[in-house]
Enzyme design. Structure first.
Site, PDB file in Angstrom:
ATOM      1  N   LEU A   8      43.836  17.485  20.336  1.00 24.86           N
ATOM      2  CA  LEU A   8      44.597  16.288  20.710  1.00 24.86           C
ATOM      3  C   LEU A   8      43.914  15.046  20.163  1.00 24.86           C
ATOM      4  O   LEU A   8      42.832  14.677  20.609  1.00 24.86           O
ATOM      5  CB  LEU A   8      44.713  16.192  22.233  1.00 24.86           C
ATOM      6  CG  LEU A   8      45.298  17.438  22.923  1.00 24.86           C
ATOM      7  CD1 LEU A   8      45.410  17.198  24.420  1.00 24.86           C
ATOM      8  CD2 LEU A   8      46.655  17.801  22.332  1.00 24.86           C
ATOM      9  N   ALA A   9      44.550  14.425  19.173  1.00 22.74           N
ATOM     10  CA  ALA A   9      43.903  13.293  18.505  1.00 22.74           C
ATOM     11  C   ALA A   9      44.882  12.153  18.245  1.00 22.74           C
ATOM     12  O   ALA A   9      44.723  11.386  17.307  1.00 22.74           O
ATOM     13  CB  ALA A   9      43.284  13.768  17.197  1.00 22.74           C
ATOM     14  N   ARG A  15      40.320   1.865  25.227  1.00 22.88           N
ATOM     15  CA  ARG A  15      39.032   1.440  25.775  1.00 22.88           C
ATOM     16  C   ARG A  15      37.951   1.257  24.701  1.00 22.88           C
ATOM     17  O   ARG A  15      36.895   0.712  24.965  1.00 22.88           O
ATOM     18  CB  ARG A  15      38.570   2.457  26.836  1.00 22.88           C
ATOM     19  CG  ARG A  15      39.428   2.432  28.099  1.00 22.88           C
ATOM     20  CD  ARG A  15      39.269   3.684  28.950  1.00 22.88           C
ATOM     21  NE  ARG A  15      40.064   4.806  28.450  1.00 22.88           N
ATOM     22  CZ  ARG A  15      40.159   5.994  29.068  1.00 22.88           C
ATOM     23  NH1 ARG A  15      39.509   6.205  30.200  1.00 22.88           N
ATOM     24  NH2 ARG A  15      40.904   6.965  28.550  1.00 22.88           N
ATOM     25  N   LYS A  22      40.439   6.289  17.746  1.00 19.64           N
ATOM     26  CA  LYS A  22      39.211   6.607  18.496  1.00 19.64           C
ATOM     27  C   LYS A  22      38.483   7.796  17.871  1.00 19.64           C
ATOM     28  O   LYS A  22      37.262   7.762  17.689  1.00 19.64           O
ATOM     29  CB  LYS A  22      39.538   6.912  19.954  1.00 19.64           C
ATOM     30  CG  LYS A  22      38.315   7.397  20.729  1.00 19.64           C
ATOM     31  CD  LYS A  22      38.515   7.426  22.211  1.00 19.64           C
ATOM     32  CE  LYS A  22      39.386   8.577  22.657  1.00 19.64           C
ATOM     33  NZ  LYS A  22      39.492   8.643  24.115  1.00 19.64           N
ATOM     34  N   ASP A 104      38.301  13.904  21.637  1.00 23.70           N
ATOM     35  CA  ASP A 104      37.143  13.033  21.921  1.00 23.70           C
ATOM     36  C   ASP A 104      36.042  13.804  22.654  1.00 23.70           C
ATOM     37  O   ASP A 104      35.346  13.271  23.502  1.00 23.70           O
ATOM     38  CB  ASP A 104      37.578  11.794  22.717  1.00 23.70           C
ATOM     39  CG  ASP A 104      38.184  12.130  24.081  1.00 23.70           C
ATOM     40  OD1 ASP A 104      38.365  13.324  24.383  1.00 23.70           O
ATOM     41  OD2 ASP A 104      38.468  11.184  24.846  1.00 23.70           O
ATOM     42  N   GLY A 141      39.216  13.791  35.221  1.00 26.67           N
ATOM     43  CA  GLY A 141      40.071  14.481  36.173  1.00 26.67           C
ATOM     44  C   GLY A 141      39.185  15.373  37.034  1.00 26.67           C
ATOM     45  O   GLY A 141      38.215  15.951  36.544  1.00 26.67           O
ATOM     46  N   GLU A 156      43.925  13.614  38.268  1.00 22.42           N
ATOM     47  CA  GLU A 156      43.361  12.516  37.478  1.00 22.42           C
ATOM     48  C   GLU A 156      42.732  11.487  38.410  1.00 22.42           C
ATOM     49  O   GLU A 156      43.217  11.281  39.536  1.00 22.42           O
ATOM     50  CB  GLU A 156      44.466  11.864  36.632  1.00 22.42           C
ATOM     51  CG  GLU A 156      44.951  12.741  35.500  1.00 22.42           C
ATOM     52  CD  GLU A 156      43.800  13.271  34.665  1.00 22.42           C
ATOM     53  OE1 GLU A 156      43.097  12.469  34.038  1.00 22.42           O
ATOM     54  OE2 GLU A 156      43.590  14.499  34.652  1.00 22.42           O
ATOM     55  N   ASN A 171      37.135  18.016  34.915  1.00 21.45           N
ATOM     56  CA  ASN A 171      37.842  18.709  33.843  1.00 21.45           C
ATOM     57  C   ASN A 171      37.285  18.208  32.508  1.00 21.45           C
ATOM     58  O   ASN A 171      37.324  17.018  32.217  1.00 21.45           O
ATOM     59  CB  ASN A 171      39.337  18.384  33.982  1.00 21.45           C
ATOM     60  CG  ASN A 171      40.130  18.821  32.785  1.00 21.45           C
ATOM     61  OD1 ASN A 171      39.800  19.807  32.136  1.00 21.45           O
ATOM     62  ND2 ASN A 171      41.198  18.089  32.490  1.00 21.45           N
ATOM     63  N   ASN A 378       5.779   7.298 -19.225  1.00 18.77           N
ATOM     64  CA  ASN A 378       5.295   6.284 -18.285  1.00 18.77           C
ATOM     65  C   ASN A 378       6.080   5.002 -18.521  1.00 18.77           C
ATOM     66  O   ASN A 378       6.125   4.491 -19.641  1.00 18.77           O
ATOM     67  CB  ASN A 378       3.795   6.036 -18.478  1.00 18.77           C
ATOM     68  CG  ASN A 378       3.260   5.159 -17.358  1.00 18.77           C
ATOM     69  OD1 ASN A 378       2.875   5.641 -16.300  1.00 18.77           O
ATOM     70  ND2 ASN A 378       3.284   3.847 -17.587  1.00 18.77           N
TER      71      ASN A 378
HETATM   72  C1  UD1 Z   1      41.555  13.604  29.930  1.00 19.25           C
HETATM   73  C2  UD1 Z   1      42.061  14.504  31.060  1.00 19.25           C
HETATM   74  C3  UD1 Z   1      41.027  14.488  32.186  1.00 19.25           C
HETATM   75  C4  UD1 Z   1      39.696  14.965  31.646  1.00 19.25           C
HETATM   76  C5  UD1 Z   1      39.255  14.101  30.453  1.00 19.25           C
HETATM   77  C6  UD1 Z   1      38.040  14.726  29.821  1.00 19.25           C
HETATM   78  C7  UD1 Z   1      44.494  14.392  31.006  1.00 19.25           C
HETATM   79  C8  UD1 Z   1      45.718  13.867  31.657  1.00 19.25           C
HETATM   80  N1  UD1 Z   1      43.338  14.027  31.524  1.00 19.25           N
HETATM   81  O1  UD1 Z   1      41.490  12.288  30.415  1.00 19.25           O
HETATM   82  O2  UD1 Z   1      41.449  15.344  33.232  1.00 19.25           O
HETATM   83  O3  UD1 Z   1      38.724  14.904  32.664  1.00 19.25           O
HETATM   84  O4  UD1 Z   1      40.306  14.064  29.465  1.00 19.25           O
HETATM   85  O5  UD1 Z   1      37.496  13.905  28.836  1.00 19.25           O
HETATM   86  O6  UD1 Z   1      44.612  15.144  30.069  1.00 19.25           O
HETATM   87  N2  UD1 Z   1      46.058  12.210  23.460  1.00 19.25           N
HETATM   88  C9  UD1 Z   1      47.109  12.520  22.633  1.00 19.25           C
HETATM   89  N3  UD1 Z   1      48.353  12.104  22.969  1.00 19.25           N
HETATM   90  C10 UD1 Z   1      48.610  11.401  24.098  1.00 19.25           C
HETATM   91  C11 UD1 Z   1      47.517  11.082  24.940  1.00 19.25           C
HETATM   92  C12 UD1 Z   1      46.256  11.513  24.607  1.00 19.25           C
HETATM   93  O7  UD1 Z   1      46.935  13.171  21.608  1.00 19.25           O
HETATM   94  O8  UD1 Z   1      49.792  11.054  24.331  1.00 19.25           O
HETATM   95  C13 UD1 Z   1      44.695  12.679  23.096  1.00 19.25           C
HETATM   96  C14 UD1 Z   1      43.681  11.538  22.927  1.00 19.25           C
HETATM   97  O9  UD1 Z   1      43.619  11.124  21.566  1.00 19.25           O
HETATM   98  C15 UD1 Z   1      42.365  12.187  23.372  1.00 19.25           C
HETATM   99  C16 UD1 Z   1      42.807  13.289  24.321  1.00 19.25           C
HETATM  100  O10 UD1 Z   1      44.198  13.474  24.122  1.00 19.25           O
HETATM  101  O11 UD1 Z   1      41.659  12.754  22.289  1.00 19.25           O
HETATM  102  C17 UD1 Z   1      42.525  12.930  25.769  1.00 19.25           C
HETATM  103  O12 UD1 Z   1      43.166  11.715  26.080  1.00 19.25           O
HETATM  104  P1  UD1 Z   1      42.441  10.569  26.877  1.00 19.25           P
HETATM  105  O13 UD1 Z   1      43.362   9.446  27.009  1.00 19.25           O
HETATM  106  O14 UD1 Z   1      41.107  10.320  26.328  1.00 19.25           O
HETATM  107  O15 UD1 Z   1      42.316  11.292  28.320  1.00 19.25           O
HETATM  108  P2  UD1 Z   1      41.304  10.984  29.478  1.00 19.25           P
HETATM  109  O16 UD1 Z   1      41.794   9.814  30.252  1.00 19.25           O
HETATM  110  O17 UD1 Z   1      39.920  10.914  28.961  1.00 19.25           O
HETATM  111 CA    CA Z   2      39.041  11.043  26.995  1.00 21.67          CA
END
Ligand code: UD1
Ligand code: CA
Length: 461
Positions: A8-9, A15, A22, A104, A141, A156, A171, A378
């Protein structure tokens, strides 16, 4: 076992307060998303589907050319659950173990991903989540379990009751699913929560309600499970990555005098009995041989270096250094430099796209650009190749055993033969044949008795 990974990227990474994705931010010279993708590949995932969205082209470019990796685009960021749904549909995933990794999560290890994927293999469980007991659970979470220690659900932070917020089991953002179960039930996610997003973290509860087994898998090392949401977390995690890498090199026989000031990238290889002195950065595809001394204050990127090499206050990028070479203190070795066996590049010397032959020396204050220097040469202090005429770069060739006098200017293109001597301060504009002396210098005048006459004149006035 055919395992598919979904990374998931696509998130905005709000933030981070950044103009870049990111997951493109680097940890020890390597973008975060590459750490995650490489861990998935090393764990044996044959297909890695990366969900891109925010700064999609930037992230796609970071993953170009990695075998087994494909990108799918999430055009609207509706949450991690939605991102997985997009990936399943776009990549046609409907069976087999599916590992989902947050982009991440750079320190996740291949071994963890592998054992974890095995936990859902052959329908043993419909879902496993990676949990970790964190000293500071803020932002994560929380993993809610019952008295029997079974997974109840993931909440969450923003949706937590005060009791749930007190839970420190978090999580990690690493999940394994049975692909068929995931595809069949992902449509049941709803966005009725504090953030109005489709949370992937609701999946375990949905699958459990459908009567399927869900498990929690605890991470042995909490550091592996750290996510990056802010610059402060990026710095914290980079220091942890540094410690982990340094420990690995020390265990393999490398001396690191000051691990806190030694930053080594994940792909760097170092031979035994090499000593790294304080304040060094070794990045990219750098390889250092055995019995070398690196530093202090040395920065190497994509440097291939043999054995018994000394690099004192050296900066090198895209260069090759053979055995028994001495560099520095304070030299700058740029793209395409090749220092051959036993050669020496000394203090305040810059070498660019040039070969320094076996046993040759460029000891002081010189610039060698686009030059081929033979063996046993040299180069006197202050000598320079004038390789650029304002329009193009030109080559200088110097034969074997030639002695370039101090402050020689070699105006390229120019070929200086073997066994040549150039007079100090000569400007060499024409080719020099083997064995010749080349001298270009105006006549020195001698005015006898000058100082005394001047003195006498001054006292009279
Ligand atoms: C998420 C988890 C949380 C966990 C934490 C661990 C959820 C709802 N929450 O929270 O339980 O403890 O990670 O680090 O999953 N992303 C997408 N598409 C979207 C949203 C996010 O691809 O629509 C990707 C982001 O780029 C990121 C990852 O998913 O790499 C996680 O998203 P992020 O917003 O960082 O979630 P957290 O609030 O950290
Ligand atoms: Ca995260």
């Amino acid at each position: 076992m055919h395992v598919t990974a979904i990374v998931l990227a696509a998130g905005e990474g709000t933030r981070m307060k950044s103009g870049h994705a990111k997951v493109s931010h680097q940890v020890l010279g390597k973008p975060m998303v590459r750490w995650v993708v490489d861990a998935a590949r090393a764990a044996g995932c044959d297909r890695v589907v990366t969900v891109v969205g925010s700064h999609a082209d930037e992230v796609r470019a970071l993953l170009e050319g990695i075998s087994g990796v494909e990108c799918v685009e999430q055009t609207e960021r509706l949450g991690t659950g939605h991102a997985v749904k997009v990936a399943l549909e776009a990549a046609g995933i409907a069976e087999g173990p599916v590992v989902v990794l947050n982009g991440d999560l750079p320190l996740i290890e291949a071994d963890t991903v592998r054992t974890f994927a095995e936990s859902v293999e052959g329908g043993k469980a419909a879902c496993a989540i990676l949990a970790v007991d964190l000293p500071d659970p803020t932002g994560y979470g929380r993993v809610v379990t019952n008295e029997a220690g079974e997974l109840v659900r993931v909440v969450e932070q923003k949706d937590c009751t005060p009791e749930e917020a007190a839970i420190t089991i978090c999580n990690a953002g690493c999940y394994a699913f049975d692909g068929a179960a995931l595809a069949a039930h992902i449509g049941e996610l709803s966005a009725e929560n504090a953030q109005g997003e489709y949370y992937l973290t609701d999946m375990p509860e949905i699958l459990a309600r459908a009567g399927m087994a869900t498990t929690v898998f605890t991470c042995k090392d909490w550091r592996e499970a750290l996510g990056v949401n802010s610059r402060a977390q990026l710095a914290e995690l980079t220091a942890l990555a540094r410690d982990r890498i340094n420990a690995r090199h020390m265990a393999a026989g490398v001396t690191i005098m000051d691990p806190a000031s030694t930053w080594i990238g994940p792909e760097v290889a170092i031979g035994r009995d090499t000593v790294i002195l304080p304040s060094c950065m070794l990045m990219g595809a750098t390889t250092v041989g055995e019995e070398c001394t690196v530093g202090p204050f040395t920065r190497l990127t994509n440097v291939t270096c043999g054995n018994r090499v000394v690099m004192d206050e050296t900066i090198g990028e895209d260069v090759t250094i053979d055995d028994d070479v001495t560099c520095g203190p304070r030299c700058y070795l740029r793209g395409g430099a090749h220092l051959m066996q036993g050669s020496k590049v000394g203090t305040h010397v810059e070498i660019k796209k040039s070969t320094v032959g076996r046993g040759s020396k460029v000891p002081h204050l010189s610039y060698m650009g686009d030059a081929t220097i033979g063996e046993g040469v040299n180069i006197g202090g202050g000598s320079i190749t004038c390789n650029y005429n304002g329009r193009e770069k030109n080559k200088t060739v110097i034969g074997d055993r030639t002695f370039i006098g101090s402050d020689t200017m070699m105006v390229a293109p120019v070929t200086i033969g073997s066994d040549v001597v150039t007079g100090a301060s000569s400007c060499i504009t024409r080719d020099v044949p083997d064995g010749a002396l080349a001298i270009e210098r105006s006549q020195q005048a001698i005015i006898e008795g000058y100082t005394a006459r001047k003195h006498a004149q001054n006292t009279k006035e």
